[in-house]
Design a protein around this motif. Structure first.
Motif, PDB file in Angstrom:
ATOM      1  N   HIS A 166       0.794  -1.229   0.000  1.00  0.00           N
ATOM      2  CA  HIS A 166       0.000   0.000   0.000  1.00  0.00           C
ATOM      3  C   HIS A 166       0.833   1.289   0.000  1.00  0.00           C
ATOM      4  CE1 HIS A 166      -3.348  -2.676   0.741  1.00  0.00           C
ATOM      5  NE2 HIS A 166      -2.802  -3.097   1.881  1.00  0.00           N
ATOM      6  N   ALA A 167       2.143   1.187   0.206  1.00  0.00           N
ATOM      7  CA  ALA A 167       2.976   2.398   0.247  1.00  0.00           C
ATOM      8  C   ALA A 167       4.259   2.178  -0.547  1.00  0.00           C
ATOM      9  CB  ALA A 167       3.279   2.791   1.689  1.00  0.00           C
ATOM     10  N   PRO A 168       4.180   2.013  -1.859  1.00  0.00           N
ATOM     11  CA  PRO A 168       5.392   1.801  -2.665  1.00  0.00           C
ATOM     12  C   PRO A 168       6.356   2.983  -2.538  1.00  0.00           C
ATOM     13  CG  PRO A 168       3.411   1.324  -3.938  1.00  0.00           C
ATOM     14  CD  PRO A 168       2.956   2.000  -2.687  1.00  0.00           C
ATOM     15  N   GLY A 169       7.623   2.664  -2.429  1.00  0.00           N
ATOM     16  CA  GLY A 169       8.641   3.695  -2.320  1.00  0.00           C
ATOM     17  C   GLY A 169       8.834   4.241  -0.930  1.00  0.00           C
ATOM     18  N   ALA A 170       8.014   3.845   0.038  1.00  0.00           N
ATOM     19  CA  ALA A 170       8.141   4.352   1.404  1.00  0.00           C
ATOM     20  C   ALA A 170       9.244   3.610   2.146  1.00  0.00           C
ATOM     21  CB  ALA A 170       6.822   4.198   2.150  1.00  0.00           C
ATOM     22  N   THR A 171       9.790   4.265   3.126  1.00  0.00           N
ATOM     23  CA  THR A 171      10.749   3.638   4.019  1.00  0.00           C
ATOM     24  C   THR A 171      10.069   3.317   5.343  1.00  0.00           C
ATOM     25  OG1 THR A 171      11.507   5.766   4.880  1.00  0.00           O
ATOM     26  CG2 THR A 171      12.676   4.856   2.958  1.00  0.00           C
ATOM     27  N   ALA A 172      10.641   2.370   6.076  1.00  0.00           N
ATOM     28  CA  ALA A 172      10.012   1.921   7.317  1.00  0.00           C
ATOM     29  C   ALA A 172      11.011   1.955   8.459  1.00  0.00           C
ATOM     30  CB  ALA A 172       9.446   0.515   7.153  1.00  0.00           C
ATOM     31  N   LEU A 173      10.481   2.143   9.649  1.00  0.00           N
ATOM     32  CA  LEU A 173      11.269   2.120  10.872  1.00  0.00           C
ATOM     33  C   LEU A 173      10.653   1.099  11.823  1.00  0.00           C
ATOM     34  CD1 LEU A 173      13.370   3.188  12.912  1.00  0.00           C
ATOM     35  CD2 LEU A 173      11.691   4.939  13.559  1.00  0.00           C
ATOM     36  N   VAL A 174      11.453   0.130  12.215  1.00  0.00           N
ATOM     37  CA  VAL A 174      11.028  -0.890  13.178  1.00  0.00           C
ATOM     38  C   VAL A 174      11.706  -0.581  14.497  1.00  0.00           C
ATOM     39  CG1 VAL A 174      11.001  -3.335  13.748  1.00  0.00           C
ATOM     40  CG2 VAL A 174      10.698  -2.615  11.377  1.00  0.00           C
ATOM     41  N   HIS A 175      10.910  -0.237  15.501  1.00  0.00           N
ATOM     42  CA  HIS A 175      11.449   0.174  16.801  1.00  0.00           C
ATOM     43  C   HIS A 175      11.035  -0.849  17.856  1.00  0.00           C
ATOM     44  CE1 HIS A 175      11.479   3.163  20.384  1.00  0.00           C
ATOM     45  NE2 HIS A 175      12.591   2.463  20.328  1.00  0.00           N
ATOM     46  N   LEU A 176      12.014  -1.568  18.366  1.00  0.00           N
ATOM     47  CA  LEU A 176      11.792  -2.499  19.472  1.00  0.00           C
ATOM     48  C   LEU A 176      11.997  -1.738  20.779  1.00  0.00           C
ATOM     49  CD1 LEU A 176      13.865  -5.535  18.125  1.00  0.00           C
ATOM     50  CD2 LEU A 176      11.413  -5.128  17.854  1.00  0.00           C
ATOM     51  N   TRP A 177      11.073  -1.898  21.708  1.00  0.00           N
ATOM     52  CA  TRP A 177      11.158  -1.130  22.938  1.00  0.00           C
ATOM     53  C   TRP A 177      10.650  -1.958  24.121  1.00  0.00           C
ATOM     54  CZ3 TRP A 177       6.510  -0.675  25.362  1.00  0.00           C
ATOM     55  CH2 TRP A 177       5.363  -0.849  24.565  1.00  0.00           C
ATOM     56  N   HIS A 178      11.003  -1.517  25.311  1.00  0.00           N
ATOM     57  CA  HIS A 178      10.519  -2.168  26.546  1.00  0.00           C
ATOM     58  C   HIS A 178      10.708  -1.217  27.707  1.00  0.00           C
ATOM     59  CE1 HIS A 178      14.555  -3.058  28.297  1.00  0.00           C
ATOM     60  NE2 HIS A 178      14.918  -3.057  27.022  1.00  0.00           N
ATOM     61  N   ASP A 179       9.874  -1.378  28.720  1.00  0.00           N
ATOM     62  CA  ASP A 179      10.007  -0.648  29.972  1.00  0.00           C
ATOM     63  C   ASP A 179       9.762  -1.622  31.112  1.00  0.00           C
ATOM     64  OD1 ASP A 179       7.218  -0.960  30.137  1.00  0.00           O
ATOM     65  OD2 ASP A 179       6.865   0.969  29.156  1.00  0.00           O
ATOM     66  N   SER A 180       9.466  -1.089  32.297  1.00  0.00           N
ATOM     67  CA  SER A 180       9.333  -1.968  33.462  1.00  0.00           C
ATOM     68  C   SER A 180       8.088  -2.842  33.413  1.00  0.00           C
ATOM     69  CB  SER A 180       9.314  -1.120  34.748  1.00  0.00           C
ATOM     70  OG  SER A 180       8.228  -0.186  34.710  1.00  0.00           O
ATOM     71  N   ASP A 181       7.058  -2.429  32.665  1.00  0.00           N
ATOM     72  CA  ASP A 181       5.789  -3.156  32.657  1.00  0.00           C
ATOM     73  C   ASP A 181       5.437  -3.781  31.317  1.00  0.00           C
ATOM     74  OD1 ASP A 181       5.302  -2.452  35.338  1.00  0.00           O
ATOM     75  OD2 ASP A 181       4.476  -0.514  34.710  1.00  0.00           O
ATOM     76  N   HIS A 182       5.919  -3.214  30.221  1.00  0.00           N
ATOM     77  CA  HIS A 182       5.513  -3.667  28.903  1.00  0.00           C
ATOM     78  C   HIS A 182       6.719  -3.767  27.972  1.00  0.00           C
ATOM     79  CE1 HIS A 182       1.840  -1.883  30.627  1.00  0.00           C
ATOM     80  NE2 HIS A 182       1.190  -2.784  29.910  1.00  0.00           N
ATOM     81  N   TYR A 183       6.508  -4.442  26.876  1.00  0.00           N
ATOM     82  CA  TYR A 183       7.464  -4.465  25.773  1.00  0.00           C
ATOM     83  C   TYR A 183       6.662  -4.558  24.485  1.00  0.00           C
ATOM     84  CZ  TYR A 183       6.659  -9.493  25.386  1.00  0.00           C
ATOM     85  OH  TYR A 183       6.089 -10.721  25.213  1.00  0.00           O
ATOM     86  N   GLY A 184       7.297  -4.263  23.382  1.00  0.00           N
ATOM     87  CA  GLY A 184       6.575  -4.333  22.120  1.00  0.00           C
ATOM     88  C   GLY A 184       7.400  -3.810  20.971  1.00  0.00           C
ATOM     89  N   VAL A 185       6.703  -3.515  19.886  1.00  0.00           N
ATOM     90  CA  VAL A 185       7.348  -3.036  18.664  1.00  0.00           C
ATOM     91  C   VAL A 185       6.435  -2.005  18.017  1.00  0.00           C
ATOM     92  CG1 VAL A 185       6.361  -4.905  17.276  1.00  0.00           C
ATOM     93  CG2 VAL A 185       8.407  -3.724  16.477  1.00  0.00           C
ATOM     94  N   THR A 186       7.056  -0.997  17.418  1.00  0.00           N
ATOM     95  CA  THR A 186       6.341   0.019  16.661  1.00  0.00           C
ATOM     96  C   THR A 186       6.923   0.068  15.251  1.00  0.00           C
ATOM     97  OG1 THR A 186       5.956   1.332  18.655  1.00  0.00           O
ATOM     98  CG2 THR A 186       5.692   2.452  16.534  1.00  0.00           C
ATOM     99  N   VAL A 187       6.082  -0.114  14.259  1.00  0.00           N
ATOM    100  CA  VAL A 187       6.507  -0.083  12.855  1.00  0.00           C
ATOM    101  C   VAL A 187       5.856   1.134  12.208  1.00  0.00           C
ATOM    102  CG1 VAL A 187       6.611  -1.335  10.679  1.00  0.00           C
ATOM    103  CG2 VAL A 187       6.664  -2.600  12.845  1.00  0.00           C
ATOM    104  N   THR A 188       6.689   2.027  11.721  1.00  0.00           N
ATOM    105  CA  THR A 188       6.204   3.260  11.112  1.00  0.00           C
ATOM    106  C   THR A 188       6.774   3.381   9.701  1.00  0.00           C
ATOM    107  OG1 THR A 188       6.236   4.294  13.299  1.00  0.00           O
ATOM    108  CG2 THR A 188       5.967   5.758  11.401  1.00  0.00           C
ATOM    109  N   ASN A 189       5.957   3.758   8.750  1.00  0.00           N
ATOM    110  CA  ASN A 189       6.442   3.985   7.393  1.00  0.00           C
ATOM    111  C   ASN A 189       6.123   5.404   6.950  1.00  0.00           C
ATOM    112  OD1 ASN A 189       3.598   2.468   7.003  1.00  0.00           O
ATOM    113  ND2 ASN A 189       3.891   3.908   5.298  1.00  0.00           N
TER     114      ASN A 189
END
Length: 361
Positions: free
Chosen positions: A289-312
């Protein structure tokens, strides 16, 4: 085991009662024989009207020394009723009728003898009642065992259906996450080759590849829809890729991806698989859906949660029209929910897109 017809059993019991009356034979007066005959014939009513059959045997117990007819009537009454008060009353009535002196002007009447006779009669009348209650309990237990077995069979069927449903849901999810991922990549690469190639044969081959890939994606979408409808919400049954395979996924994504952050080493396999699938689905959507776009995969965590954020970022060229049913985002939300987390996605202010997975530690 051979079972005799009920009418034959009733006739045999009546014959036994008649023989009991005739064998006693102390008093063969027509009146007493009539009372005995009524008591014997009353046994024919014992299946449909056990209480009436019992009542009709009481005069015979009072006037005659017959034992068979009252005992059979008491047994039938105890087998069919659950009223314990009625059974106690029936035992007492039979005992009194069998032990009471009749006629009342007997010259040899002695109260102690009557009490002894009443005690014997009480024990004799209680025996068929206990036997009838025992048979009723045995019948109830047999019916209960049948119900339990049927319930177990039903539970086994439900368990088998649940396992089959989870397997179908898992197959549908893997078809979307793995097969559709690869086919969509083929479609995107074929579309790019079709635009960039100068050789007519190469352009035609790329066009055919892209068309077949799009058709395959469409068929996969229908198959996934059917499998999800049949399978419902399922959980993973087989091992899936972990974070160790994340770098390989980024390198083969076909887009420019930057990886930032890190996650704790002690993450469990379910959490690692969920993060991997989230990144995979997000990058697949960027390609589609977004040809030519770049993406950022951010792995993160804190004291209570962890996860990932993918932004294009915003796409730089028109998107190739590919089939989509949004099952991927639904599947990501289901995966997160199974682990007690959440998944959110939506457009950004700079015309890009963001997907956020949050899981509890």
């Amino acid at each position: 085991m051979t079972r005799f017809p009920p009418w034959l059993i009733d006739l045999v019991l009546v014959a036994v009662a008649v023989a009991d009356v005739l064998v006693d034979g102390e008093d063969t007066s027509p009146g007493k024989l009539a009372v005995g005959g009524i008591a014997c014939a009353a046994l024919l009513l014992r299946r449909r009207h056990p209480l009436a059959a019992f009542v009709l045997t009481l005069p015979g117990s009072l006037l005659l020394a017959n034992l068979a007819a009252p005992a059979i009537a008491l047994y039938t009454l105890a087998e069919h009723t659950r009223n314990r008060t009625l059974l106690v009353a029936a035992i007492l009535a039979t005992s009194v009728a069998a032990s009471a002196p009749w006629p009342s002007d007997q010259t040899d009447y002695r109260p102690p003898d009557t009490l002894v006779a009443f005690a014997y009669s009480l024990a004799w009348a209680g025996a068929p009642v206990l036997l009838g209650q025992l048979m009723q309990t045995r019948r109830d237990l047999s019916a209960r065992l049948v119900e339990i077995e049927e319930a177990r069979d039903h539970e086994r069927q439900l368990h088998a259906q649940a396992v089959l449903a989870r397997e179908r849901a898992q197959i549908g999810r893997e078809m979307h996450d793995v097969v559709a991922h690869q086919v969509s990549l083929i479609a995107v690469r074929a579309g790019a080759l079709q635009v960039a190639a100068t050789d007519p044969d190469a352009v035609d081959a790329a066009r055919i590849i892209r068309r077949l890939s799009v058709d395959t994606l469409d068929e996969l979408r229908h198959m996934v829809t059917l499998l999800r409808a049949a399978g419902g919400q399922g959980t993973e049954l087989t091992p899936q890729p972990t974070l160790a395979d994340l770098r390989k996924l980024l390198d083969s994504s076909g887009i420019e991806v930057e990886l930032r952050g890190e996650l704790p080493d002690e993450l469990g396999a379910p959490g690692q698989r969920t993060i991997y699938r989230t990144v995979q689905e997000a990058l697949t959507n960027v390609r589609k859906h977004a040809p030519g776009a770049t993406a950022l995969v951010h792995l993160w965590h804190d004291s209570d949660h962890y996860g990932v954020t993918v932004t294009n970022t915003e796409p730089t060229r028109p998107a190739v029209s590919l089939p989509s049913s949004r099952h991927g985002l639904v599947g990501l939300a289901e995966r997160a929910e199974l682990l007690g987390g959440s998944f959110e996605s939506g457009p950004t202010a700079d015309h890009g897109y963001r997907a956020v997975l949050r899981l509890p530690r």
